[in-house]
Write a protein that holds these residues in place. Structure first.
Motif, mmCIF file in Angstrom:
data_model
loop_
_atom_site.group_PDB
_atom_site.id
_atom_site.type_symbol
_atom_site.label_atom_id
_atom_site.label_comp_id
_atom_site.label_asym_id
_atom_site.label_seq_id
_atom_site.Cartn_x
_atom_site.Cartn_y
_atom_site.Cartn_z
ATOM 1 N N THR A 16 0.811 -1.216 0.000
ATOM 2 C CA THR A 16 0.000 0.000 0.000
ATOM 3 C C THR A 16 0.842 1.264 0.000
ATOM 4 O O THR A 16 0.581 2.190 -0.749
ATOM 5 N N VAL A 17 1.874 1.299 0.849
ATOM 6 C CA VAL A 17 2.672 2.523 0.934
ATOM 7 C C VAL A 17 4.073 2.170 1.420
ATOM 8 O O VAL A 17 4.232 1.296 2.282
ATOM 9 N N ALA A 18 5.066 2.805 0.846
ATOM 10 C CA ALA A 18 6.449 2.575 1.264
ATOM 11 C C ALA A 18 6.804 3.540 2.382
ATOM 12 O O ALA A 18 6.453 4.720 2.331
ATOM 13 N N LEU A 19 7.476 3.042 3.405
ATOM 14 C CA LEU A 19 7.866 3.911 4.509
ATOM 15 C C LEU A 19 8.942 4.890 4.049
ATOM 16 O O LEU A 19 9.930 4.479 3.455
ATOM 17 N N PRO A 20 8.800 6.179 4.310
ATOM 18 C CA PRO A 20 9.865 7.116 3.997
ATOM 19 C C PRO A 20 11.047 6.879 4.912
ATOM 20 O O PRO A 20 10.909 6.305 5.993
ATOM 21 N N PHE A 21 12.217 7.317 4.496
ATOM 22 C CA PHE A 21 13.421 7.068 5.284
ATOM 23 C C PHE A 21 13.334 7.689 6.671
ATOM 24 O O PHE A 21 13.846 7.146 7.635
ATOM 25 N N THR A 22 12.654 8.827 6.805
ATOM 26 C CA THR A 22 12.554 9.460 8.126
ATOM 27 C C THR A 22 11.833 8.554 9.107
ATOM 28 O O THR A 22 12.167 8.514 10.286
ATOM 29 N N ALA A 23 10.846 7.793 8.629
ATOM 30 C CA ALA A 23 10.137 6.875 9.520
ATOM 31 C C ALA A 23 11.049 5.752 9.969
ATOM 32 O O ALA A 23 11.039 5.341 11.129
ATOM 33 N N THR A 227 20.486 3.557 -4.496
ATOM 34 C CA THR A 227 20.021 2.984 -5.754
ATOM 35 C C THR A 227 21.059 1.961 -6.208
ATOM 36 O O THR A 227 22.157 1.872 -5.637
ATOM 37 N N TRP A 228 20.718 1.208 -7.243
ATOM 38 C CA TRP A 228 21.646 0.253 -7.838
ATOM 39 C C TRP A 228 22.021 0.716 -9.245
ATOM 40 O O TRP A 228 21.179 1.251 -9.967
ATOM 41 N N ALA A 229 23.281 0.495 -9.620
ATOM 42 C CA ALA A 229 23.743 0.833 -10.967
ATOM 43 C C ALA A 229 24.510 -0.354 -11.542
ATOM 44 O O ALA A 229 25.248 -1.039 -10.827
ATOM 45 N N THR A 230 24.347 -0.602 -12.823
ATOM 46 C CA THR A 230 24.990 -1.735 -13.476
ATOM 47 C C THR A 230 26.480 -1.500 -13.653
ATOM 48 O O THR A 230 26.907 -0.412 -14.072
ATOM 49 N N VAL A 231 27.287 -2.508 -13.325
ATOM 50 C CA VAL A 231 28.733 -2.469 -13.541
ATOM 51 C C VAL A 231 28.974 -2.839 -15.003
ATOM 52 O O VAL A 231 28.626 -3.943 -15.437
ATOM 53 N N PRO A 232 29.588 -1.940 -15.789
ATOM 54 C CA PRO A 232 29.722 -2.204 -17.234
ATOM 55 C C PRO A 232 30.544 -3.440 -17.567
ATOM 56 O O PRO A 232 30.195 -4.197 -18.477
ATOM 57 N N ASP A 233 31.670 -3.642 -16.858
ATOM 58 C CA ASP A 233 32.585 -4.744 -17.170
ATOM 59 C C ASP A 233 32.858 -5.578 -15.923
ATOM 60 O O ASP A 233 33.840 -5.341 -15.206
ATOM 61 N N PRO A 234 32.033 -6.580 -15.639
ATOM 62 C CA PRO A 234 32.198 -7.381 -14.426
ATOM 63 C C PRO A 234 33.523 -8.129 -14.343
ATOM 64 O O PRO A 234 33.918 -8.552 -13.253
ATOM 65 N N SER A 281 12.426 -0.338 1.956
ATOM 66 C CA SER A 281 12.438 1.125 1.812
ATOM 67 C C SER A 281 13.604 1.633 0.987
ATOM 68 O O SER A 281 13.701 2.838 0.742
ATOM 69 N N ASN A 282 14.534 0.731 0.568
ATOM 70 C CA ASN A 282 15.749 1.139 -0.149
ATOM 71 C C ASN A 282 16.541 2.182 0.635
ATOM 72 O O ASN A 282 16.908 3.240 0.121
ATOM 73 N N THR A 283 16.783 1.855 1.916
ATOM 74 C CA THR A 283 17.583 2.726 2.764
ATOM 75 C C THR A 283 18.628 1.889 3.481
ATOM 76 O O THR A 283 18.507 0.667 3.606
ATOM 77 N N TYR A 284 19.660 2.559 3.956
ATOM 78 C CA TYR A 284 20.731 1.881 4.682
ATOM 79 C C TYR A 284 21.048 2.647 5.952
ATOM 80 O O TYR A 284 20.773 3.853 6.059
#
Length: 386
Positions: A16-23, A227-234, A281-284
């Motif tokens: 339903t809803v993603a928790l914001p990082f402040t929460a 976020t995640w980013a693709t490594v061009p040359d593994p 939440s995609n937070t660390y």
């Protein structure tokens, strides 16, 4: 609200809803703090030199360069990362050997019956270099990771089969791996002072022969969104993987890695921290930092291998420090669970629980001798929280 309750609430509400990082920040607050352990104080050392809480006992399972009792197999040098694999009514403990290929690097297994008796032992990987940590997959293979420049991940088959390199998972100084069956990815740590945190997305879940390697991108703070980013040359050539993506977050000496309940935890030995990645939440944030512990001195230093119990407790092994395995409970309290005495030149490696959660395996990599040939693998039994 404690960590486990918060995670479960977030999972229920994720549709339903993603928790914001402040929460999330408000819920978690500071990293884990000192508190009495859930099992009480450590008792005097037993016959094996291990201090344990009352009610727990230790046994020696194997010693480097000696035949594993009940088998004809000689246990490997420098036992490191390990895991338990279900095997019918019994189980298998797998262990890496952190030595060079020339010295016998690779991984081995010990087979146990349903009563915990040793019924076999053998090699499952040979000819590899400095296999430090790794991780178990949901399909019951063991990912054995080389901790060398342009190191590889090898998928081994404790239940039977021939080990195979998985180059699509990247060529870098690998440390640990943790499988996330919800998102169908494998998380990977890198043991460099400017190391990164990765995830591998297989083209087909259960088949690691192809896929995409990504790196975590975030700011320089100890908490925030990512976020995640693709490594061009593994393959890491000519540019190493950790320097291919702008904005990739640096972690100082990535070590152990553990996934449970939409969360992945990993350790960094360069700054004695345990990091917590909230995948809903995609937070660390920090789950532990030895510079932020009160009251009194930090019980956990030399932060290294990590595993979790069925009760949600994290068990973190020390490389050096006081040669302890410490616990971080779901309500963010840290304490000592066990201490190995007389092993000042060693480190604790390979902590792993049986499926029932009533046995904990681990090793002292160099034992009392301080040499790779002095490794000792143990089992602790007792009233673990389950």
């Amino acid at each position: 609200m404690d960590r486990r309750t918060m995670l479960r609430a977030a999972v229920v509400g994720a549709g339903t809803v993603a928790l914001p990082f402040t929460a999330w920040s408000a819920a978690y607050g500071a990293p884990a703090q000192n508190a009495p352990g859930p099992y009480g104080p450590l008792q005097p050392a037993d016959a094996h030199g291990i201090q344990l809480p009352a009610g727990f006992t230790s046994s020696i399972v194997a010693r480097s360069r000696q035949v594993v009792p009940g088998t004809s197999y000689v246990w490997h040098d420098a036992p490191d990362g390990g895991a338990v694999i279900p095997n019918g009514a019994g189980w298998i403990y797998v262990s890496n050997s952190e030595v060079s290929a020339a010295a016998g690097g690779g991984a081995s297994r010990i087979l146990f019956s349903s009563t915990g008796a040793v019924v076999g032992a053998s090699r499952i990987l040979s000819g590899t270099n400095s296999n430090c940590a790794g991780g178990k997959t949901p399909w019951n293979t063991w990912l054995s990771c080389e901790e060398v420049s342009l190191g590889r991940v090898f998928e081994t088959y404790p239940l039977g089969g021939t080990a195979v390199a998985r180059p699509a998972m990247g060529r870098f100084k690998h440390e640990a791996a943790a499988a996330d069956p919800v998102r169908q990815v494998i998380y990977l740590t890198e043991d460099e002072t400017d190391g990164k945190f990765y995830r591998f997305l297989p083209t087909t879940w259960g088949d690691l022969s192809s896929g995409t390697l990504q790196v975590l991108r975030a700011g320089s703070a100890t908490s925030g969104s990512f976020t995640w980013a693709t490594v061009p040359d593994p393959d890491g050539s000519p540019t190493v993987t950790r320097r291919q993506v702008s904005g990739a977050k640096t972690f100082n000496g990535g070590e152990g890695c553990h996934y449970a309940d939409d969360t992945v935890w990993f350790t960094t030995k360069g700054d004695n921290r345990v990091w917590q990645i909230n995948l809903v939440s995609n937070t660390y944030e920090l789950a532990y930092d030895d510079n932020l512990v009160n009251p009194g001195a930090a019980p956990l230093t030399g932060v290294d291998n990590i595993t979790g119990s069925t009760a949600g407790d994290l068990y973190i092994a020390e490389d050096g420090g006081s040669m302890e395995i410490c616990i971080i409970t779901p309500d963010d309290k840290v304490s000592s669970f066990l201490r190995i005495t007389g092993h000042s030149g060693s480190e604790i490696t390979g902590p792993a629980f049986t499926p029932a959660g009533d046995r904990l395996y681990f090793s002292s990599q160099r034992g009392t001798s301080g040499s790779s040939s002095g490794g000792i693998t143990y089992c602790v039994t007792g009233p673990f929280r389950r």
